[in-house]
Design a protein around this motif. Structure first.
Motif, mmCIF file in Angstrom:
data_model
loop_
_atom_site.group_PDB
_atom_site.id
_atom_site.type_symbol
_atom_site.label_atom_id
_atom_site.label_comp_id
_atom_site.label_asym_id
_atom_site.label_seq_id
_atom_site.Cartn_x
_atom_site.Cartn_y
_atom_site.Cartn_z
ATOM 1 N N PRO A 53 0.845 -1.183 0.000
ATOM 2 C CA PRO A 53 0.000 0.000 0.000
ATOM 3 C C PRO A 53 0.885 1.240 0.000
ATOM 4 N N ALA A 94 -0.484 4.412 -1.434
ATOM 5 C CA ALA A 94 -1.380 5.428 -2.017
ATOM 6 C C ALA A 94 -1.767 6.497 -1.008
ATOM 7 N N GLY A 95 -1.081 6.499 0.144
ATOM 8 C CA GLY A 95 -1.402 7.489 1.172
ATOM 9 C C GLY A 95 -0.832 8.853 0.852
ATOM 10 N N GLY A 138 0.171 11.019 3.437
ATOM 11 C CA GLY A 138 1.122 11.427 4.472
ATOM 12 C C GLY A 138 0.745 12.689 5.218
ATOM 13 N N LEU A 139 -0.531 12.835 5.531
ATOM 14 C CA LEU A 139 -0.995 14.073 6.192
ATOM 15 C C LEU A 139 -0.254 14.328 7.500
ATOM 16 N N ARG A 140 -0.049 13.272 8.305
ATOM 17 C CA ARG A 140 0.597 13.450 9.612
ATOM 18 C C ARG A 140 2.063 13.844 9.451
ATOM 19 N N LYS A 177 4.906 10.964 1.962
ATOM 20 C CA LYS A 177 6.116 10.589 2.717
ATOM 21 C C LYS A 177 6.913 9.481 2.027
ATOM 22 N N GLY A 211 -7.225 3.282 -2.979
ATOM 23 C CA GLY A 211 -8.588 3.676 -2.620
ATOM 24 C C GLY A 211 -8.592 4.740 -1.542
ATOM 25 N N SER A 224 -7.313 0.244 -0.676
ATOM 26 C CA SER A 224 -6.174 0.029 -1.584
ATOM 27 C C SER A 224 -5.795 -1.450 -1.618
HETATM 28 N N1 LIG Z 1 -5.767 5.278 1.025
HETATM 29 C C1 LIG Z 1 -4.567 4.806 1.449
HETATM 30 C C2 LIG Z 1 -3.997 5.248 2.679
HETATM 31 C C3 LIG Z 1 -2.767 4.734 3.074
HETATM 32 N N2 LIG Z 1 -2.147 3.844 2.266
HETATM 33 C C4 LIG Z 1 -0.848 3.299 2.637
HETATM 34 O O1 LIG Z 1 -0.978 2.587 3.854
HETATM 35 C C5 LIG Z 1 0.255 2.675 4.597
HETATM 36 C C6 LIG Z 1 0.012 3.058 6.041
HETATM 37 O O2 LIG Z 1 -0.775 4.229 6.058
HETATM 38 P P1 LIG Z 1 -0.315 5.586 6.785
HETATM 39 O O3 LIG Z 1 0.952 5.405 7.524
HETATM 40 O O4 LIG Z 1 -1.502 6.124 7.494
HETATM 41 O O5 LIG Z 1 0.033 6.494 5.509
HETATM 42 P P2 LIG Z 1 -0.738 7.807 5.082
HETATM 43 O O6 LIG Z 1 -2.193 7.512 4.931
HETATM 44 O O7 LIG Z 1 0.009 8.334 3.898
HETATM 45 O O8 LIG Z 1 -0.473 8.758 6.331
HETATM 46 P P3 LIG Z 1 -1.522 9.787 6.977
HETATM 47 O O9 LIG Z 1 -2.561 8.921 7.670
HETATM 48 O O10 LIG Z 1 -0.679 10.557 7.937
HETATM 49 O O11 LIG Z 1 -2.097 10.616 5.854
HETATM 50 C C7 LIG Z 1 1.122 3.693 3.895
HETATM 51 O O12 LIG Z 1 2.172 3.003 3.263
HETATM 52 C C8 LIG Z 1 0.194 4.373 2.916
HETATM 53 O O13 LIG Z 1 0.851 4.778 1.728
HETATM 54 C C9 LIG Z 1 -2.702 3.413 1.052
HETATM 55 O O14 LIG Z 1 -2.092 2.620 0.322
HETATM 56 N N3 LIG Z 1 -3.920 3.896 0.672
#
Ligand SMILES: Nc1ccn([C@@H]2O[C@H](COP(=O)(O)OP(=O)(O)OP(=O)(O)O)[C@@H](O)[C@H]2O)c(=O)n1
Ligand SMILES: C[C@](O)(CO)[C@H](O)COP(=O)(O)O
Length: 243
Positions: free
Chosen positions: A10, A12-13, A15-17, A24, A78, A84
């Motif tokens: 996964p 597709a995040g 990286g808001l935090r 990220k 997703g 995702s």
């Molecule tokens: N819709 C999403 C959200 C997250 N991820 C992936 O799931 C993993 C763990 O999620 P997290 O650490 O929360 O990543 P982010 O969602 O990018 O961070 P944040 O919540 O801070 O935005 C990450 O490798 C992120 O890329 C993903 O594939 N699809």
């Protein structure tokens, strides 16, 4: 090693935090990107694996050259991580006739996972009727807040674990578990919780605590230090001279 597993990463995040100017997984880490390190770690153990890389369809940072695998597929991410992963499982199910095929899911945000942990996880879940996950026992006292910045209670630490990744399950079981969770409207932050919701108990495979998930800004410097420490060789307190 038995047949190479399917790998779902996964990535597709947004990286808001982390609060950076890009997701990220594209931030620099020890001269490369976070994604580069994670994919290299996986490829070093599973070079023959088939990779499903979940990416935001709007992702403008991704460069295909970062992928070391010969067989890989870009999957549209997703809204949530579980979506995702489910997109990837649906693609794999259409490609793979064997519902018992082993699938390992590993966050792109965990670049410090070691080859030893990957091999131990794979061998353990490959031999388990349910599947399982890398996990690290909680070492700190855990507090629950009252919503106003004060302690409401102290959680029992005994038997408490940090869920890590990879998490590994059979294709059909994991797809069905995540589809059930979606239908029930249950938000799942990892694969194991969806399997637990089916009444099954995934195996906890003790993993290294340095398999951190890069989430907040200070995690990047920590990951740099971990990669450097891993490169310098195993450290055991027993090797230190007594004081
Ligand atoms: N819709 C999403 C959200 C997250 N991820 C992936 O799931 C993993 C763990 O999620 P997290 O650490 O929360 O990543 P982010 O969602 O990018 O961070 P944040 O919540 O801070 O935005 C990450 O490798 C992120 O890329 C993903 O594939 N699809
Ligand atoms: C899957 C995971 O890394 C296990 O700890 C974690 O649940 C991911 O959570 P996130 O909020 O999507 O980072």
């Amino acid at each position: 090693m038995s047949q190479a597993p399917w790998l779902i990463v996964p990535a597709a995040g947004s990286g808001l935090r982390m609060g950076a100017n890009r997701p990220k997984q594209y931030l620099r880490l020890a001269g490369r990107t976070v994604m580069w390190h994670t994919l290299q770690r996986l490829h070093s153990v599973f070079p023959e694996a088939r990779l499903c890389l979940c990416l935001d369809p709007r992702d403008s940072c991704f460069e295909p050259d970062v992928v070391p695998f010969a067989r890989w597929q870009r999957i549209a991410g997703g809204g949530e991580r579980a979506d995702s992963v489910l997109h990837a499982l649906e693609w794999i199910a259409a490609e793979e006739g064997d519902e018992q095929a082993l699938v390992l899911v590993h966050d792109v945000a965990r670049p410090c996972v070691t080859a030893e942990d990957l091999m131990r996880l794979h061998d353990a879940v490959d031999a388990d009727a349910v599947g399982g996950l890398l996990a690290a026992p909680v070492a700190d006292t855990m507090k629950r807040d009252d919503g106003a910045g004060r302690v409401a209670s102290t959680e029992q630490r005994a038997g408490l674990w940090h869920a890590l990744t990879p998490q590994g399950f059979r294709l059909g079981l994991l797809r069905d578990a995540l589809m059930d969770a979606r239908r029930a409207g249950r938000g799942m932050t990892d694969e194991a919780s969806a399997v637990e919701a089916m009444g099954l108990s995934p195996r906890l495979i003790p993993g290294r605590r340095d398999n951190i998930k890069i989430t907040h800004p200070d995690d990047l410097a920590l990951a740099e230090q971990i990669l450097a420490a891993q490169a310098s060789g195993p450290h055991t307190a027993a090797r230190e001279e007594s004081c």
